[in-house]
Design an enzyme around this catalytic site. Sequence first.
Site, short mmCIF file in Angstrom:
data_model
loop_
_atom_site.label_atom_id
_atom_site.label_comp_id
_atom_site.label_asym_id
_atom_site.label_seq_id
_atom_site.Cartn_x
_atom_site.Cartn_y
_atom_site.Cartn_z
N MET A 1 44.45 32.64 38.76
CA MET A 1 45.85 32.28 39.00
C MET A 1 45.89 30.95 39.74
O MET A 1 45.47 30.87 40.89
CB MET A 1 46.52 33.37 39.85
CG MET A 1 46.41 34.76 39.28
SD MET A 1 46.72 36.05 40.51
CE MET A 1 48.43 35.76 40.86
N GLY B 1 47.31 30.51 44.66
CA GLY B 1 46.08 30.37 43.89
C GLY B 1 45.08 31.46 44.21
O GLY B 1 44.76 31.67 45.37
N SER B 2 44.61 32.18 43.23
CA SER B 2 43.75 33.32 43.49
C SER B 2 43.20 33.87 42.18
O SER B 2 43.21 33.19 41.16
CB SER B 2 44.54 34.39 44.23
OG SER B 2 45.82 34.53 43.65
N ARG B 3 42.78 35.14 42.22
CA ARG B 3 42.12 35.73 41.07
C ARG B 3 42.35 37.24 41.09
O ARG B 3 42.41 37.85 42.16
CB ARG B 3 40.64 35.40 41.20
CG ARG B 3 39.71 36.07 40.26
CD ARG B 3 38.30 35.65 40.64
NE ARG B 3 37.34 36.15 39.70
CZ ARG B 3 36.32 35.45 39.24
NH1 ARG B 3 36.14 34.22 39.65
NH2 ARG B 3 35.50 35.97 38.37
#
Length: 195
Positions: free
Chosen positions: A77, A164-166
């Site tokens: 993301m 922002g990430s996963r």
Amino acid sequence: MMLSAATMMLPSWVQIAVLLTISITLLFTLYFFRDPKRTIPDEQRIILAPADGKIILVEPYGQSVSGNSSTLVSIFMSPFNVHVNRIPISGKITHLRYCPGQFLMAFDHRSMESNEKMEIAIDNGEIEVLFNQISGFLARRIVCTLRSGEIVKIGKRFGMIKFGSRVDIILPSSASVTVQPGQKTRAGETILARY
């Protein structure tokens, strides 16, 4: 009021720069926290993407709960994606655990094990799906409103990871993956797998 008065004493080009910076920051923050309506597919026996983003990994994965022939699907993301996370499958929350950790870049595969994350498992009596909200370099706050033992419905909002990430999702061998690396996902709409 004091800030306005102090700003008025600055040269006009500095005033414009300050106002522009504040406006851009405000607009980006409003854009980041958007929460668009989603249309949940009217199908049975599907597993939906829990996050908006881009598939960066689809690979075999050995895991003690779901078995050695599981499949790992990772969704990256970026700060420009919608960051609201959604339930991938209806069922009961059987595992919920916060794990402190580092803040490596979310597209770095080492982040799966090293970064701060929230582990979640949902069991619907036929299949159990595990997934992790993983923080990134900028994302320093995971929000998860789920409770252990809670009954949840596919496509419903349950949290977010900021800036922002996963999200990694571990699918059991009984699930047939329908996505591939490079594909874009929409939380609550994109079908990751069927079972």
